[in-house]
Every structure is written in C-alpha cells, then in structure tokens.
Write a protein that holds these residues in place. Structure first.
Motif, PDB file in Angstrom:
ATOM      1  N   GLY A  26       9.260  51.212  62.063  1.00  0.00           N
ATOM      2  CA  GLY A  26       9.886  51.616  60.803  1.00  0.00           C
ATOM      3  C   GLY A  26       8.827  51.788  59.736  1.00  0.00           C
ATOM      4  N   CYS A  27       7.727  52.440  60.104  1.00  0.00           N
ATOM      5  CA  CYS A  27       6.535  52.498  59.253  1.00  0.00           C
ATOM      6  C   CYS A  27       6.676  53.370  58.017  1.00  0.00           C
ATOM      7  N   GLY A  28       7.672  54.240  57.984  1.00  0.00           N
ATOM      8  CA  GLY A  28       7.813  55.115  56.817  1.00  0.00           C
ATOM      9  C   GLY A  28       6.573  55.969  56.628  1.00  0.00           C
ATOM     10  N   ASP A  50       8.361  55.666  63.375  1.00  0.00           N
ATOM     11  CA  ASP A  50       9.494  55.810  62.468  1.00  0.00           C
ATOM     12  C   ASP A  50      10.452  56.849  63.031  1.00  0.00           C
ATOM     13  N   SER A  52      12.017  59.037  61.312  1.00  0.00           N
ATOM     14  CA  SER A  52      11.918  60.251  60.504  1.00  0.00           C
ATOM     15  C   SER A  52      10.621  61.008  60.772  1.00  0.00           C
TER      16      SER A  52
END
Length: 76
Positions: A26-28, A50, A52
C-alpha cells in the motif's frame, strides 16, 4: 513535516541495515519506500506495491527524481 519526522523515527527504531529485503504494501507514492532506499548501509532490495497504477507511476517518477529509482521496484 510531521509525517517525514514520523517515518524517520520509525526507520531509526527498526535499525535496518545490510541485505534485508523491504516490502512496502500500500505504498501509494512511495514515501516510505523512498525513505528506506535513501538509508546508508541498507543494501537489500526495496519493493513498493500498491493497487493504483497511477500512484505506482508517480512513485517511480519521484524515486527517479530523488536518485533512488534504481534501488526500488514498484509494482501495481
């Protein structure tokens, strides 16, 4: 900013060094992964993941601009 100080304190408490592998889920935009990659003495791989693709693209660009793009593998 507060967030960067919090990350620095967290990384100092972990005392990472040597060939340890780091996984940032979930590193963004890769704030934590990039901070880890900048640490002297840490020689292991750093991977940021991530859901996204857009955030992963931004993370890779930021890492390259900060000179740590070759130290981090980002994945969507």
């Amino acid at each position: 900013p507060f967030f960067m100080r919090a990350i620095a304190d967290y990384l100092a408490a972990l005392a990472l060094e040597g060939p340890e592998a780091i996984l940032d889920l979930g590193c963004g935009t890769g704030v934590s992964a990039r901070a880890v990659a900048c640490r002297a003495g840490l020689t292991g791989p750093v991977t940021g993941v991530d859901i996204s693709a857009g955030l992963i693209e931004a993370a890779a660009k930021l890492a390259a601009a900060e000179g740590v793009g070759d130290r981090i593998a980002f994945r969507a």
